[in-house]
Design a protein around this motif. Structure first.
Motif, PDB file in Angstrom:
ATOM      1  N   PHE A  98     -44.001  83.836 -44.409  1.00 31.57           N
ATOM      2  CA  PHE A  98     -42.962  84.052 -45.411  1.00 31.57           C
ATOM      3  C   PHE A  98     -42.094  82.802 -45.507  1.00 31.57           C
ATOM      4  CE2 PHE A  98     -43.969  88.419 -44.237  1.00 31.57           C
ATOM      5  CZ  PHE A  98     -44.078  89.004 -45.484  1.00 31.57           C
ATOM      6  N   ASN A 112     -39.778  88.394 -51.381  1.00 31.99           N
ATOM      7  CA  ASN A 112     -40.792  87.448 -50.937  1.00 31.99           C
ATOM      8  C   ASN A 112     -42.114  88.188 -50.792  1.00 31.99           C
ATOM      9  OD1 ASN A 112     -42.138  85.263 -49.769  1.00 31.99           O
ATOM     10  ND2 ASN A 112     -40.335  84.653 -48.586  1.00 31.99           N
ATOM     11  N   GLY A 114     -46.765  87.789 -51.156  1.00 29.59           N
ATOM     12  CA  GLY A 114     -47.855  86.839 -51.235  1.00 29.59           C
ATOM     13  C   GLY A 114     -49.179  87.404 -50.796  1.00 29.59           C
ATOM     14  N   ASN A 128     -47.890  82.463 -52.223  1.00 31.94           N
ATOM     15  CA  ASN A 128     -46.613  83.170 -52.143  1.00 31.94           C
ATOM     16  C   ASN A 128     -45.956  83.258 -53.510  1.00 31.94           C
ATOM     17  OD1 ASN A 128     -46.652  81.765 -49.148  1.00 31.94           O
ATOM     18  ND2 ASN A 128     -45.692  83.790 -49.168  1.00 31.94           N
TER      19      ASN A 128
END
Length: 282
Positions: A98, A112, A114, A128
């Motif tokens: 992250f 966040n 991904g 991401n």
């Protein structure tokens, strides 16, 4: 691919100064098609005008992380990197990182997420998508990128760090804004105000807000073109700690017509009220 992973986490903005994470949503999927974030770097998708090539490598005791490119979207930053672990690498954690991103020295992050794709035992592709709020509209942004967490709670002792100057000049030219500022009743008769719809060649986002914290945040929408084509927006994310500002995004959707219809729907896609006509700003 059996080793593909997708994760999404919301960030605890109250604890940003202490750089902690809170997992409000934790999603782990086995992705069989290599889709989702991978589509943003598919060679058939022409996003070259919005990419900033980086091709920089950072090393630590775990291995090499090469950041290939960055795409700046409307309140969203996309990253494409490759992790090459050292030969003696062993880990109790799944291969997923992250990143923290500061823009011109400030933190605008709200979510966040991904995807991690195992290319082999010696290389992992890391994509991401970092959602932002009130991202500056400058043509060029200074990004301080630190891959500092394995997962929500486990830090990396020696973060991989990159300093990048990224351009959003072409994005500014191609961005379409549909100012709305109209109130609607949604799920459970909650009243919200549709602020605006912002569309770029990379994604389209509906921004809305409420006077009080939403009791039920399952608030999907549909947008319909003049020709009758519709797109469903069904995964809203909060833009503030109070739970009053929200965004809901569909990737790889670019609205180029002057007028569209927008209406709230339930989770089955059924209309909950009359459609709003939205018009592209001059």
């Amino acid at each position: 691919m059996a080793n593909d992973m997708l994760r999404v986490v919301d960030l605890d903005k109250e604890n940003r100064g202490r750089k902690k994470w809170m997992m409000a949503v934790f999603l782990l999927l086995i992705v069989t098609s290599g889709a989702l974030l991978y589509l943003w770097w598919d060679k058939e998708v022409a996003f070259e005008a919005y990419k900033t090539d980086v091709e920089k490598t950072s090393k630590n005791s775990l291995g090499r992380l090469t950041l290939h490119e960055v795409i700046i979207d409307d309140n969203q930053i996309l990253l494409n990197a490759t992790f090459e672990p050292v030969k003696t690498f062993t880990s109790e954690h799944q291969i997923f990182f992250f990143p923290q991103i500061l823009i011109n020295g400030k933190d605008y992050m709200v979510r966040n997420g991904g995807q991690s794709i195992a290319q082999s035992t010696e290389a992992y592709t890391i994509y991401n998508s970092v959602k932002m709020d009130n991202l500056p509209k400058d043509d060029h942004l200074k990004l301080d990128i630190r891959y500092k967490d394995w997962n929500v709670e486990t830090p990396i002792e020696e973060p991989w760090e990159f300093q990048v100057e990224a351009s959003q000049e072409q994005l500014q030219e191609d961005r379409h804004v549909f100012t709305v500022e109209k109130k609607v009743k949604h799920v459970d008769q909650q009243e919200i105000t549709i602020d605006r719809v912002v569309s770029t060649p990379i994604s389209t986002t509906i921004y809305f807000y409420a006077e009080q914290r939403l009791v039920n945040d399952a608030m999907p929408f549909k947008i319909q073109s003049k020709g009758g084509k519709t797109w469903l927006f069904k995964e809203p994310y909060s833009l503030n700690d109070e739970g009053t500002k929200w965004g809901i995004r569909v990737d790889a959707l670019y609205l180029t017509e002057k007028h569209y219809k927008l209406f709230p729907v339930d989770m089955d896609g059924n209309k909950l009220g009359p459609a709003l006509t939205i018009k592209k700003d001059d």
